[in-house]
Design a protein around this motif. Structure first.
Motif, PDB file in Angstrom:
ATOM      1  N   LEU A  24       0.822  -1.214   0.000  1.00 16.71           N
ATOM      2  CA  LEU A  24       0.000   0.000   0.000  1.00 16.71           C
ATOM      3  C   LEU A  24       0.851   1.257   0.000  1.00 16.71           C
ATOM      4  N   THR A  25       1.912   1.245   0.786  1.00 18.68           N
ATOM      5  CA  THR A  25       2.707   2.460   0.969  1.00 18.68           C
ATOM      6  C   THR A  25       3.832   2.623  -0.038  1.00 18.68           C
ATOM      7  N   THR A  26       4.013   1.638  -0.910  1.00 19.16           N
ATOM      8  CA  THR A  26       5.015   1.792  -1.968  1.00 19.16           C
ATOM      9  C   THR A  26       4.384   1.914  -3.352  1.00 19.16           C
ATOM     10  N   SER A  76      -8.366   2.519  -3.893  1.00 22.78           N
ATOM     11  CA  SER A  76      -7.689   1.458  -3.140  1.00 22.78           C
ATOM     12  C   SER A  76      -8.684   0.876  -2.148  1.00 22.78           C
ATOM     13  N   SER A  77      -8.926  -0.415  -2.240  1.00 27.94           N
ATOM     14  CA  SER A  77      -9.972  -1.005  -1.400  1.00 27.94           C
ATOM     15  C   SER A  77      -9.878  -2.520  -1.407  1.00 27.94           C
ATOM     16  N   GLN A 130      -6.113   1.818 -10.803  1.00 31.75           N
ATOM     17  CA  GLN A 130      -6.028   0.810  -9.754  1.00 31.75           C
ATOM     18  C   GLN A 130      -5.562  -0.541 -10.292  1.00 31.75           C
ATOM     19  N   LYS A 131      -4.828  -1.235  -9.456  1.00 30.01           N
ATOM     20  CA  LYS A 131      -4.313  -2.556  -9.789  1.00 30.01           C
ATOM     21  C   LYS A 131      -4.765  -3.528  -8.714  1.00 30.01           C
ATOM     22  N   MET A 132      -5.347  -4.658  -9.124  1.00 32.12           N
ATOM     23  CA  MET A 132      -5.794  -5.657  -8.164  1.00 32.12           C
ATOM     24  C   MET A 132      -4.668  -6.647  -7.878  1.00 32.12           C
ATOM     25  N   SER A 146      -7.188  -3.799  -4.043  1.00 36.02           N
ATOM     26  CA  SER A 146      -6.830  -2.930  -5.166  1.00 36.02           C
ATOM     27  C   SER A 146      -6.084  -1.709  -4.656  1.00 36.02           C
ATOM     28  N   ILE A 147      -5.148  -1.221  -5.475  1.00 33.02           N
ATOM     29  CA  ILE A 147      -4.372  -0.035  -5.121  1.00 33.02           C
ATOM     30  C   ILE A 147      -4.357   0.937  -6.295  1.00 33.02           C
TER      31      ILE A 147
END
Length: 561
Positions: free
Chosen positions: A169-171, A221-222, A498-500, A511-512
């Motif tokens: 998430l943080t990268t 993101s979810s 977003q990417k899953m 997803s992000i």
């Protein structure tokens, strides 16, 4: 003759001759004119022309066959399209896009296995093909194990997945700490780790994950698909046995289900198992992803669709519920469910994705509805035609008031919104201030000559996200119309694309958002959504009676004008 003039004429003749000699006939148009109704003959004709008159036709451009294939798909001739895409990959075996199209055709023909095979081939040719990557992940998501409620993993596996989730998430997201300080984010991570035990179940773990994802406050993101992963595995006898509706921070019964003899629809619930509705909503909201620091609007809508599942997750899956309702002091125990089937309620009159209606006693108000902007690639022509045809009809009928209903529109292709704005804006506008460098929406758009010049009203709610939030932000900034409803889920700042992904051990899908998009609006904060000019939501009475409160409010504004 003047020598300079002679040289100039010679250059013109030479250039014209070259251009003329380079012009080739479209093989796509040739097939459409000759053998479009017989694709087998069309393919034979293609091969014959290429063998005998290859210099006369454009065989070098793969888009000729690609566009022909999509034309067949548009005409619902899926098997014929598959034959053309098969020809396409044989003609252009090193084209990632050819295999991408071939894969899509297989998928539309119901062959998921060959679709994946060709998407994998497309990825081999172009590892950056996000469409192929997204499809493969989505197929894996759709085929996931949906009965993992009681499954347990080792404590170490859970801890490894929490680290993986937090680090990814943080990268991957470029702005993970924009709305929540870094130290607060990692403090919550450590708190979640302390809650992991040897008896932790998958269902408890995914609830922890949802809070971590929600903490980066990115609408893209979810834990994907609106709580479906959590809800689908929840046994009916553990669901909260009443459907609730969150209106302005209060919980109302909309369907008492098995408890109809004890509690009526429209009743306000004050306490559940000793916790106040305020406490319950606050806890659940921590697990719902939204864009920036938006208010309760977006989160209440997700809760309203999943209240029977979200309450059990929040309470830790109790086997017994007791409630206190407004006007009563004594709690009573609810009957638990044996079976459950949720029925989604349509919040507007439009039964399709795109609708144009004329309403009012004189039918002199246009109601223009777009439920999503998911018209990518060749499908963009569908929404473009709808917008063009709608405004032609609106202008021909000399409609003075236009209501644009984007309630529930969670976003999609921003080209649709920018195209719509060209019919509404009075002066040139630029859609994005910040976007990936190759995005053409960083350049100005010019309003159409036949733009709409009447009064414009937007109906919106907390589900209006992403592209829809951008549309509303630009509309408000450009003073295009009046906005009625509630705060949108974001407005100016989004991390889209977003990417899953899925966690290594537990397989939790998430997803992000990856790419920064900032709408070209300075008058609205990046931190929240678009606030309406007039706040209007359904009361519980209106909801139960199917009264469209915001639409009625808008019609009164039009009448009083």
């Amino acid at each position: 003759m003047n020598m300079n003039r002679f040289i100039l004429l010679l250059l013109i003749f030479f250039t014209t001759s070259i251009c003329y000699s380079q012009e080739k006939k479209s093989i796509k148009e040739t097939i459409i004119k000759t053998y479009y109704n017989d694709i087998n003959s069309a393919i034979n004709h293609y091969k014959k022309l290429k063998k005998e008159t290859s210099n006369e036709y454009n065989f070098e451009d793969e888009n000729e066959l690609n566009n022909l294939g999509y034309q067949l798909l548009k005409d619902n001739r899926k098997e014929d399209a598959l034959k053309i895409f098969e020809l396409l990959v044989s003609e252009f075996p090193n084209s990632f896009n050819a295999y991408d199209s071939f894969a899509e055709a297989y998928f539309l023909n119901g062959n998921k296995e060959l679709a994946i095979k060709n998407y994998i081939k497309s990825l081999e040719l172009n590892p950056k093909n996000e469409n192929a990557e997204r499809f493969i992940v989505n197929v894996n998501y759709e085929s996931r194990d949906k009965n993992k409620f009681k499954i347990g993993y080792t404590k170490q596996q859970y801890l490894e997945d929490l680290d993986e989730l937090a680090n990814t998430l943080t990268t991957v997201n470029p702005h993970p700490y924009k709305f929540m300080p870094k130290e607060d984010f990692w403090r919550v991570v450590e708190e979640k780790k302390k809650l992991i035990t040897v008896t932790t179940t998958y269902s408890e773990f995914i609830w922890h994950c949802s809070e971590l994802v929600a903490n980066i406050n990115c609408g893209h993101s979810s834990i994907p698909m609106y709580f479906i992963q959590e809800s689908e595995m929840l046994p009916a006898n553990l669901r909260f046995p009443i459907e609730l509706y969150n209106i302005n921070g209060k919980l109302y019964v909309v369907d008492a289900l098995i408890n109809k003899k004890m509690v009526k629809s429209g009743t306000e619930i004050r306490l559940i198992n000793g916790k106040s509705s305020t406490e319950i909503i606050k806890d659940i909201n921590k697990h719902i992803s939204s864009q920036g620091n938006v208010g309760n609007a977006v989160k209440r809508h997700l809760f309203n669709g999943q209240s029977t599942a979200m309450i059990p997750y929040s309470f830790g899956f109790p086997k017994r519920y007791e409630i206190v309702i407004k006007g009563k002091k004594k709690p009573f125990v609810l009957n638990m469910l044996e079976t459950y089937q949720f029925q989604l309620k349509n919040l507007n009159s439009c039964k399709e994705t795109l609708c144009l209606d004329f309403i009012g006693e004189q039918k002199n108000t246009a109601l223009f509805t777009i439920k999503h902007w998911d018209f990518y690639g060749n499908r963009f022509s569908i929404i473009k035609k709808f917008i063009d045809d709608s405004f032609t009809e609106i202008n021909n009928k000399n409609i003075k008031s236009l209501i644009i209903d984007v309630r529930g529109n969670g976003g999609g292709n921003s080209w649709g919104a920018s195209y719509l704005l060209q019919y509404l804006a009075e002066k040139p506008f630029t859609y994005y201030k910040v976007a990936p460098p190759n995005d053409a929406k960083l350049k100005p758009f010019t309003p159409f000559d036949n733009r709409y010049k009447g009064a414009v009203y937007f109906l919106t709610d907390g589900r209006a996200s992403s592209t829809t939030g951008q549309l509303l932000a630009l509309a408000k900034h450009l003073n295009i119309g009046t906005i009625i409803g509630e705060e949108s889920n974001g407005a100016v700042f989004y991390t889209a694309g977003q990417k899953m992904l899925s966690l290594k051990n537990t397989g939790v899908f998430y997803s992000i958002g990856r790419y920064t998009h900032i709408t070209n609006v300075d008058s609205i904060s990046e931190n929240g959504g678009v606030l309406p000019h007039y706040y209007s939501v359904q009361t519980i009475e209106d909801y139960l009676l199917d009264v469209d409160t915001p639409l009625e409010y808008t019609m009164k504004l039009i009448q009083n004008k």
